[in-house]
Design a protein around this motif. Structure first.
Motif, mmCIF file in Angstrom:
data_model
loop_
_atom_site.group_PDB
_atom_site.id
_atom_site.type_symbol
_atom_site.label_atom_id
_atom_site.label_comp_id
_atom_site.label_asym_id
_atom_site.label_seq_id
_atom_site.Cartn_x
_atom_site.Cartn_y
_atom_site.Cartn_z
ATOM 1 N N VAL A 142 -5.272 5.966 -1.850
ATOM 2 C CA VAL A 142 -4.521 4.785 -1.438
ATOM 3 C C VAL A 142 -4.451 3.837 -2.633
ATOM 4 C CG1 VAL A 142 -4.397 2.855 0.179
ATOM 5 C CG2 VAL A 142 -5.344 5.052 0.920
ATOM 6 N N ARG A 143 -3.262 3.371 -2.940
ATOM 7 C CA ARG A 143 -3.089 2.459 -4.074
ATOM 8 C C ARG A 143 -2.362 1.198 -3.614
ATOM 9 N NH1 ARG A 143 0.328 4.394 -9.156
ATOM 10 N NH2 ARG A 143 2.011 4.257 -7.638
ATOM 11 N N ALA B 117 -10.642 -3.492 1.145
ATOM 12 C CA ALA B 117 -9.621 -4.346 0.538
ATOM 13 C C ALA B 117 -9.381 -3.912 -0.905
ATOM 14 C CB ALA B 117 -10.065 -5.804 0.594
ATOM 15 N N LEU B 118 -8.129 -3.964 -1.323
ATOM 16 C CA LEU B 118 -7.755 -3.508 -2.663
ATOM 17 C C LEU B 118 -7.059 -4.623 -3.424
ATOM 18 C CD1 LEU B 118 -6.345 0.063 -1.866
ATOM 19 C CD2 LEU B 118 -8.576 -0.510 -2.823
ATOM 20 N N ALA B 119 -7.513 -4.871 -4.643
ATOM 21 C CA ALA B 119 -6.845 -5.809 -5.535
ATOM 22 C C ALA B 119 -5.549 -5.182 -6.045
ATOM 23 C CB ALA B 119 -7.760 -6.166 -6.695
ATOM 24 N N PRO B 120 -4.639 -5.957 -6.582
ATOM 25 C CA PRO B 120 -3.402 -5.381 -7.132
ATOM 26 C C PRO B 120 -3.709 -4.301 -8.168
ATOM 27 C CG PRO B 120 -3.220 -7.756 -6.991
ATOM 28 C CD PRO B 120 -4.648 -7.434 -6.661
ATOM 29 N N GLY B 121 -3.078 -3.153 -8.008
ATOM 30 C CA GLY B 121 -3.277 -2.045 -8.930
ATOM 31 C C GLY B 121 -4.491 -1.195 -8.634
ATOM 32 N N ALA B 122 -5.350 -1.630 -7.709
ATOM 33 C CA ALA B 122 -6.573 -0.879 -7.425
ATOM 34 C C ALA B 122 -6.279 0.325 -6.534
ATOM 35 C CB ALA B 122 -7.603 -1.784 -6.762
ATOM 36 N N LEU C 240 0.825 -1.199 0.000
ATOM 37 C CA LEU C 240 0.000 0.000 0.000
ATOM 38 C C LEU C 240 0.862 1.253 0.000
ATOM 39 C CD1 LEU C 240 -2.784 -0.971 2.558
ATOM 40 C CD2 LEU C 240 -2.839 -1.122 0.066
ATOM 41 N N GLU C 241 0.406 2.244 -0.711
ATOM 42 C CA GLU C 241 1.056 3.554 -0.720
ATOM 43 C C GLU C 241 -0.021 4.622 -0.823
ATOM 44 O OE1 GLU C 241 3.649 3.265 -4.058
ATOM 45 O OE2 GLU C 241 2.064 3.591 -5.523
ATOM 46 N N VAL C 242 0.301 5.822 -0.364
ATOM 47 C CA VAL C 242 -0.649 6.930 -0.369
ATOM 48 C C VAL C 242 -0.152 7.972 -1.358
ATOM 49 C CG1 VAL C 242 -1.883 8.637 1.002
ATOM 50 C CG2 VAL C 242 -1.167 6.478 2.044
#
Length: 667
Positions: free
Chosen positions: A375-376, A412-417, A351-353
């Motif tokens: 957030v990515r 929850a975030l999928a890859p690249g989301a 995760l990164e902001v």
């Protein structure tokens, strides 16, 4: 109209015919030189493979010059010379890693594909169909990891830039449709305005790809003419002989054909794509590090990929075209690139902001503004739900030890989301420079938790010169209900003079204002600029008593800078009361009930006490006597009803006198 004169984009059917004629001549010469047969356009000479033989053609067709079409045999051919590179899946066989950057104005940028770092041989690697001299010398290029848009930039994406004011040119679609078709008729300056807007919106460095990046991505680890092999095939791309429904007539919607091994669509055909490289007639002196070649004929830039009206030869991964930087034509579009500063690790989230932004970077003390961030998940595994925490920092570095100012839940975030978040904040009351940002809580199995905080965005809290009101409303209390009073004209921040009217019974109003800057102050004055006193400090708003007639009320706004003022004036006219006494029109008596009627309705709230009425009767043959009243008088419309303590008869002479009250509602 300028065009690439040796291998450029044709701007007329004559020019395309000239190119076709060259191919015919090349085929004839090939037959004469190479009696072994083989592909049209193959040339071999006595010089042998170490010194490629080349033949140049200059063809004139009705004044159009196509020069030079040069075909030669490369110095080394064969799969043994290929350099192996990892695929866009980072070598683990998984799907290509993709992501999208959030736009500050809302929405998302183009879908980007992470292109892995690697090296490849650039230029003419085989003689299938002949080679051009500008495709030599074949050279190895080491390409750092970067990201390239999955599709050519579409009209929908371009129009979003125009609508947001980032691009000023409304590209024409030739009637083929906009939406998901590739944007066309863009010159180099147009493309630069788009990548500049993307960079501003995302905080990332978007750009055009270099020529070597483009070929590296188009080859996608292959060394054939096209990523699927050495023959154009059927319905694999959009060109003049590609077997698609759009051949030689118009562009196709992006993504209409199969993607290449690295997850990119339309690298062959549909539209030529601008690159960042200046035009050069060979690869002698070309960069070997993947960067753009920024010397040479820089009024021309290299185009790659071929177009809907191109011969299949022009779609080959190695084929180089060029065009004047000012050219706009139906066959040129663009694809965008940017650096990537993360390395996806197999199966792990990261995760990164990104892109912190505020709606007001210069609020007054206590002023409201919105802080947003995105957030990515830059990793290759899905992240668990977590929390984004907003901070105010005394310096430009945002960390979890800074002053917390808010939180947001992140799903929850999928890859690249990505997940766009925001929080409403109030600026500090003290003047000064502050820094805001956000940090996302790390999740299980996160590959890199050192990049979970954003960069900062600066907020300068200063003394404002804003002496305006953003809202002003008048109301009155009607039997416990707050009733609006209409302003004329309707309120507008820029309008400072208003009128309003109320009935005679409205003797007090409430004023409520909203200041343009929270740090400003408001005082209320009368028409002579004497400060008014709140008639009820315990009630909401400012209470003002009204006299009959015109009442001038001024709202004087003082900005927080202590110098700037503004005044909004409202003249409220209270109607005069009814000063004409009602006239008695009759009276009836029936036993103990006496009804007096008037020529108009009476106020229902009249102060009617028994003592205000005196009833006397003179019985037949007797002297006058006073009749006592029972209960209180009542009003109904134009009638007053009195209840007598003793009945009267028809032979009694009855008189009634009335003394108006000295307080309360007079009747």
């Amino acid at each position: 109209m300028p065009w690439g004169n040796r291998r450029g984009v044709a701007v007329s059917l004559l020019a395309r015919a000239a190119a076709a004629l060259v191919a015919v001549l090349a085929a004839a010469m090939a037959a004469a030189v190479d009696q072994r047969g083989g592909a049209v356009g193959r040339f071999e000479g006595a010089a042998g493979p170490s010194e490629p033989a080349a033949t140049a053609f200059r063809v004139h067709v009705e004044g159009v010059v196509v020069e030079p079409e040069v075909r030669a045999l490369p110095a080394a051919i064969g799969p043994s010379a290929a350099t192996a590179v990892a695929g866009a899946s980072d070598g683990d066989g998984a799907s290509p890693v993709t992501f999208t950057d959030a736009l500050a104005s809302g929405g998302l940028g183009p879908v980007m594909v992470v292109i892995p770092a690697g090296s490849f041989r650039m230029g003419c690697l085989n003689d299938d169909g002949g080679c051009y001299l500008d495709e030599f010398p074949v050279h190895t290029v080491n390409v750092p990891r970067f990201a390239l848009s999955m599709y050519e930039v579409t009209f929908e994406q371009w129009d979003a830039c125009v609508d947001a004011g980032g691009c000023s040119y409304r590209a024409h679609d030739r009637g083929w449709g906009r939406g998901d078709r590739p944007v066309i008729r863009l010159n180099l300056a147009h493309t630069q305005s788009y990548v500049s807007w993307l960079s501003e919106q995302t905080g990332e460095d978007y750009r055009l790809p270099s020529e070597s990046e483009w070929e590296y991505a188009a080859r996608a680890g292959t060394e054939t003419q096209y990523d699927w092999g050495s023959r154009i095939g059927v319905n694999r791309a959009n060109c003049t002989e590609c077997g698609s429904e759009w051949d030689h007539s118009r562009t196709a919607p992006v993504g209409s054909f199969a993607k290449n091994p690295w997850g990119l669509f339309d690298m062959h055909g549909n539209v030529f794509e601008w690159t960042a490289d200046c035009d050069n007639l060979s690869y002698a002196g070309a960069p070997s590090d993947g960067s753009a070649w920024t010397t040479g004929h820089c009024t021309m830039r290299v185009l790659r990929g071929g177009a809907w009206d191109s011969h299949p030869d022009f779609l080959r991964a190695r084929y180089r075209a060029s065009a004047d930087v000012s050219l706009t034509t139906d066959v040129i579009g663009l694809r965008v690139a940017r650096a990537v500063d993360f390395v996806p690790s197999s199966g792990s989230p990261d995760l990164e902001v990104r892109a912190p932004a505020v709606t007001d970077a210069s609020p007054g003390p206590g002023g409201a503004f919105t802080l947003s961030a995105t957030v990515r998940n830059a990793g290759a595994g899905t992240s668990a739900s977590t929390t984004l925490r907003y901070y105010r920092s005394a310096d430009a570095t945002v960390a979890t030890g800074d002053t917390a100012v808010g939180t947001d839940a992140v799903a929850a975030l999928a890859p690249g989301a990505t997940s766009a978040e925001s929080v409403e904040l109030m600026a500090p009351t003290e003047v000064g420079t502050y820094h805001y940002g956000a940090c996302v809580d790390s999740v299980a199995d996160e590959s890199d938790a050192t990049d979970n905080c954003s960069v900062s965005v600066q907020v300068d809290v200063g003394l404002s010169s804003d002496a305006t009101l953003s809202a002003l409303a008048l109301t009155w209390d009607e039997s416990g209900t707050e009733t609006d009073i209409t302003l004329d004209p309707p309120f507008d921040t820029a309008t400072t003079a208003y009128t309003a009217s109320v009935a005679s019974g409205v003797d007090r109003i409430t004023i409520k204002e909203t200041k343009g800057d929270a740090g400003a102050t408001v005082v209320y004055l009368d028409g002579t600029d004497v400060e008014l006193t709140d008639a009820d400090a315990n009630a909401a708003g400012f209470q003002v008593g009204l006299a009959v007639g015109a009442n001038t009320i001024k709202a004087k706004v003082a900005a927080s800078d202590g110098e700037t003022t503004g005044t909004y004036t409202v003249v409220v006219t209270r109607a005069a009361g009814d000063t004409t006494a009602p006239t008695v029109t009759g009276a009836t008596v029936d036993g103990m009930t006496l009804v007096i009627t008037f020529d108009e309705d009476l106020a229902a709230a009249a102060n009617l006490a028994n003592g205000a009425f005196v009833v006397k009767k003179v019985p037949s043959g007797s002297s006058e006597e006073t009749v006592a009243l029972s209960g209180s008088p009542s009003i109904s419309g134009a009638a007053v009803t009195l209840t007598l303590a003793a009945a009267v008869v028809s032979t009694d002479a009855v008189t009634v006198s009335y003394t108006p009250p000295t307080s309360g509602t007079a009747n």
